[in-house]
Design a protein around this motif. Structure first.
Motif, PDB file in Angstrom:
ATOM      1  N   SER A 193      20.831  35.480  -7.384  1.00 44.86           N
ATOM      2  CA  SER A 193      19.522  36.123  -7.389  1.00 44.86           C
ATOM      3  C   SER A 193      19.043  36.431  -5.978  1.00 44.86           C
ATOM      4  O   SER A 193      18.426  37.466  -5.729  1.00 44.86           O
ATOM      5  N   LYS A 196      21.084  39.363  -4.609  1.00 48.76           N
ATOM      6  CA  LYS A 196      20.629  40.599  -5.245  1.00 48.76           C
ATOM      7  C   LYS A 196      19.405  41.138  -4.522  1.00 48.76           C
ATOM      8  O   LYS A 196      19.265  42.347  -4.297  1.00 48.76           O
ATOM      9  N   GLU A 197      18.505  40.238  -4.127  1.00 53.12           N
ATOM     10  CA  GLU A 197      17.332  40.654  -3.354  1.00 53.12           C
ATOM     11  C   GLU A 197      17.723  41.126  -1.961  1.00 53.12           C
ATOM     12  O   GLU A 197      17.111  42.036  -1.414  1.00 53.12           O
ATOM     13  N   TRP A 199      20.599  42.625  -0.989  1.00 46.73           N
ATOM     14  CA  TRP A 199      21.146  43.971  -1.064  1.00 46.73           C
ATOM     15  C   TRP A 199      20.110  44.980  -1.526  1.00 46.73           C
ATOM     16  O   TRP A 199      20.217  46.168  -1.227  1.00 46.73           O
TER      17      TRP A 199
END
Length: 282
Positions: A193, A196-197, A199
């Motif tokens: 998670s 993901k933030e 990128w």
């Protein structure tokens, strides 16, 4: 058996009920610098030290980029290793004594009873040291094994020579990986998670994310002088890119800890409009 109009049935059928909308995992909070005086002081001195070392070696970098980048790489790795060990909490831990960007808070100390003294055994000391060393070496390993090749590919995709200057590209990527990825991996591990933030450029601002983002933006702006027809020796690839990365690292690390930036996220207008449209539709 509950009737169709019962409160329980209504709650289950409501748009915001947990049975229909899965609860998203909350974002990892901003990373706080450890509250010790030494960590606080060095966290501000570290980016300045990197800039000073880069400036002192700039002429040597212009004369022989490959030799200088290779010579400076171990020293940069040691400085980054010392920085994460001294100033940052390892992955899986948080700085509970801090509610702000600086990490200065004496709440826990004030709550102790008079005469309180913490007892440390040798076993606990070694466990604490190992708990910091393990993620530190893991972050360095993943930085060289994963982050460096990824950044090298990105450099090529953004215009770095593909058939020539291969040593320069790889060494530039290694320097940028140490600046941007080592602290991120140390503080967040491999949590999906969080990455993901990262990128998605959606992390809340802190010293770790600010320095990583600053490295990327600095390298981007550092590429601007390369195609200009000035015929200067320092315009050769990757001198200006790496110089911009170092400057961006320092500015990002320091500015992201200020009160008006810390904890905030970069907002993109299209995403906001989509969220508003979804809200209106529901």
């Amino acid at each position: 058996m509950a009737s169709p109009n019962s409160p329980a049935t209504a709650a289950m059928n409501s748009p915001g009920s947990t049975s229909q909308a899965p609860v998203e995992k909350p974002s990892a909070p901003p990373v706080n610098i450890l509250p010790s005086q030494l960590a606080q002081t060095y966290s501000y001195a570290h980016p300045v030290l990197l800039l000073a070392l880069g400036a002192s070696r700039f002429n040597a970098l212009v004369e022989n980029p490959v030799q200088e980048l290779l010579k400076d790489l171990p020293w940069l790795a040691l400085l980054q290793l010392f920085y994460v060990l001294l100033c940052l909490p390892p992955a899986g831990t948080t700085v509970s004594v801090s509610d702000g960007p600086s990490g200065n808070d004496t709440k826990s100390a004030r709550s102790r009873k008079p005469g309180y003294r913490r007892k440390n055994s040798g076993k606990n000391d070694w466990a604490g040291i190992w708990a910091k060393l393990m993620p530190a070496f893991l972050s360095m390993s993943l930085t060289f094994l994963l982050a460096t090749p990824i950044i090298a590919v990105l450099l090529v995709l953004f215009g770095a020579p593909l058939t020539t200057h291969n040593y320069e590209t790889v060494l530039c990527a290694a320097h940028m990986a140490l600046l941007s990825a080592s602290a991120l991996i140390y503080a967040h591990g491999v949590e999906a998670s969080v990455w993901k933030e990262v990128w998605g450029i959606a992390r809340p601002a802190d010293a770790v994310w600010g320095s990583a983002l600053g490295t990327g933006l600095g390298a981007w702006f550092g590429a601007i002088p390369i195609p200009l027809d000035w015929d200067r020796p320092w315009q050769a690839f990757p001198i200006t890119i790496l110089t911009g990365a170092y400057i961006g690292y320092a500015l990002g690390s320091l500015l992201s800890r200020t009160s008006f930036i810390y904890g905030k996220r970069i907002q993109f207008a299209p995403e906001q409009e989509e969220e508003e449209e979804k809200t209106k539709t529901n």
